[in-house]
Design a protein around this motif. Structure first.
Motif, PDB file in Angstrom:
ATOM      1  N   GLY A 243      44.684  40.091  51.741  1.00 21.57           N
ATOM      2  CA  GLY A 243      45.499  39.501  50.687  1.00 21.57           C
ATOM      3  C   GLY A 243      44.762  38.326  50.079  1.00 21.57           C
ATOM      4  O   GLY A 243      43.663  37.972  50.505  1.00 21.57           O
ATOM      5  N   GLY A 244      45.387  37.729  49.099  1.00 21.37           N
ATOM      6  CA  GLY A 244      44.768  36.576  48.470  1.00 21.37           C
ATOM      7  C   GLY A 244      45.296  36.358  47.070  1.00 21.37           C
ATOM      8  O   GLY A 244      46.283  36.972  46.648  1.00 21.37           O
ATOM      9  N   ALA A 245      44.622  35.486  46.365  1.00 25.67           N
ATOM     10  CA  ALA A 245      45.013  35.152  44.995  1.00 25.67           C
ATOM     11  C   ALA A 245      43.781  34.673  44.233  1.00 25.67           C
ATOM     12  O   ALA A 245      42.820  34.185  44.832  1.00 25.67           O
ATOM     13  CB  ALA A 245      46.081  34.060  45.002  1.00 25.67           C
ATOM     14  N   PHE A 246      43.833  34.845  42.924  1.00 22.55           N
ATOM     15  CA  PHE A 246      42.780  34.270  42.098  1.00 22.55           C
ATOM     16  C   PHE A 246      43.382  33.765  40.807  1.00 22.55           C
ATOM     17  O   PHE A 246      44.467  34.181  40.385  1.00 22.55           O
ATOM     18  CB  PHE A 246      41.646  35.270  41.834  1.00 22.55           C
ATOM     19  N   SER A 247      42.680  32.814  40.197  1.00 25.45           N
ATOM     20  CA  SER A 247      43.069  32.338  38.873  1.00 25.45           C
ATOM     21  C   SER A 247      41.851  32.466  37.967  1.00 25.45           C
ATOM     22  O   SER A 247      40.714  32.295  38.409  1.00 25.45           O
ATOM     23  CB  SER A 247      43.552  30.886  38.932  1.00 25.45           C
ATOM     24  N   TYR A 248      42.132  32.796  36.714  1.00 28.82           N
ATOM     25  CA  TYR A 248      41.053  33.001  35.755  1.00 28.82           C
ATOM     26  C   TYR A 248      41.588  32.748  34.356  1.00 28.82           C
ATOM     27  O   TYR A 248      42.617  33.301  33.971  1.00 28.82           O
ATOM     28  CB  TYR A 248      40.514  34.433  35.853  1.00 28.82           C
ATOM     29  N   ASP A 249      40.895  31.912  33.621  1.00 26.80           N
ATOM     30  CA  ASP A 249      41.214  31.632  32.228  1.00 26.80           C
ATOM     31  C   ASP A 249      39.992  32.010  31.405  1.00 26.80           C
ATOM     32  O   ASP A 249      38.933  31.399  31.560  1.00 26.80           O
ATOM     33  CB  ASP A 249      41.537  30.147  32.054  1.00 26.80           C
ATOM     34  N   PRO A 250      40.093  33.037  30.543  1.00 29.99           N
ATOM     35  CA  PRO A 250      38.926  33.458  29.783  1.00 29.99           C
ATOM     36  C   PRO A 250      38.368  32.360  28.868  1.00 29.99           C
ATOM     37  O   PRO A 250      37.203  32.412  28.488  1.00 29.99           O
ATOM     38  CB  PRO A 250      39.420  34.665  28.979  1.00 29.99           C
ATOM     39  N   GLU A 251      39.190  31.359  28.563  1.00 26.75           N
ATOM     40  CA  GLU A 251      38.718  30.236  27.747  1.00 26.75           C
ATOM     41  C   GLU A 251      37.932  29.224  28.581  1.00 26.75           C
ATOM     42  O   GLU A 251      37.218  28.392  28.036  1.00 26.75           O
ATOM     43  CB  GLU A 251      39.903  29.540  27.076  1.00 26.75           C
ATOM     44  N   ASP A 252      38.077  29.268  29.898  1.00 26.77           N
ATOM     45  CA  ASP A 252      37.405  28.339  30.807  1.00 26.77           C
ATOM     46  C   ASP A 252      37.034  29.075  32.101  1.00 26.77           C
ATOM     47  O   ASP A 252      37.544  28.754  33.174  1.00 26.77           O
ATOM     48  CB  ASP A 252      38.331  27.150  31.099  1.00 26.77           C
ATOM     49  N   PRO A 253      36.135  30.075  32.012  1.00 26.31           N
ATOM     50  CA  PRO A 253      35.858  30.917  33.176  1.00 26.31           C
ATOM     51  C   PRO A 253      35.280  30.175  34.376  1.00 26.31           C
ATOM     52  O   PRO A 253      35.510  30.574  35.511  1.00 26.31           O
ATOM     53  CB  PRO A 253      34.877  31.967  32.647  1.00 26.31           C
ATOM     54  N   ASP A 254      34.559  29.076  34.152  1.00 24.02           N
ATOM     55  CA  ASP A 254      33.973  28.346  35.268  1.00 24.02           C
ATOM     56  C   ASP A 254      35.014  27.585  36.090  1.00 24.02           C
ATOM     57  O   ASP A 254      34.700  27.036  37.147  1.00 24.02           O
ATOM     58  CB  ASP A 254      32.891  27.379  34.785  1.00 24.02           C
TER      59      ASP A 254
END
Length: 157
Positions: free
Chosen positions: A20-31
């Motif tokens: 299991g787990g989670a991730f966050s990602y914003d294409p405007e701020d990928p880093d």
């Protein structure tokens, strides 16, 4: 999924079935992305019952003492297409070390249920002995490759 040379004759593929787990990602701020993963080591599945028993035992994963492996990102460097590297702390067999995954975005878009999904795949290689696993299978079997495939649904708010 994990991949390892098997007695230098071929590749042994396996997978962990419980994770299991989670991730966050914003294409405007990928880093600024992040990821956390928990793996139940006893869920190793190499499609061979006796091999699984050996992998779960003291020679390898020692799942009684070390029931989980974890990864938590510490640095992300992705381009606008979601390709790059994710570095983080990987804990396995009671040892925590930094590893770097080569990452690529597999796809992103609307799903049939009205959500928006995004998927990534990353891989890294490491020596088993770096994590205190020193069972001798010969020189070609000392390194494993871990492939992590994740998919998530955007959470608004």
């Amino acid at each position: 999924m994990l991949r390892n040379r098997h007695d230098t004759y071929g590749w042994l593929y396996g997978r962990f079935n419980d994770f299991g787990g989670a991730f966050s990602y914003d294409p405007e701020d990928p880093d600024n992305a992040s990821i956390e993963v928990e793996i139940e080591t006893a869920s190793i599945d190499s499609n061979h019952a006796e091999r699984n028993k050996h992998l779960r035992g003291d020679d390898f994963l020692d799942v009684e003492r070390y029931p989980q492996a974890t990864f938590k990102s510490t640095a992300v460097e992705l381009d606008e297409d979601g390709t790059g590297t994710v570095t983080g702390d990987f804990s396995l067999h009671g040892v925590t070390k930094p590893v770097t995954l080569e990452v690529e975005q597999i796809g992103a878009g609307p799903d049939p249920w009205g959500g928006f999904r995004r998927g990534f795949q990353g891989s890294t290689r490491f020596a088993l002995k770096d994590f205190g696993i020193d069972y001798d299978l010969g020189p070609a079997s000392q390194v494993v490759e871990i492939i992590l495939s994740i998919e998530g649904v955007r959470q608004d708010g």
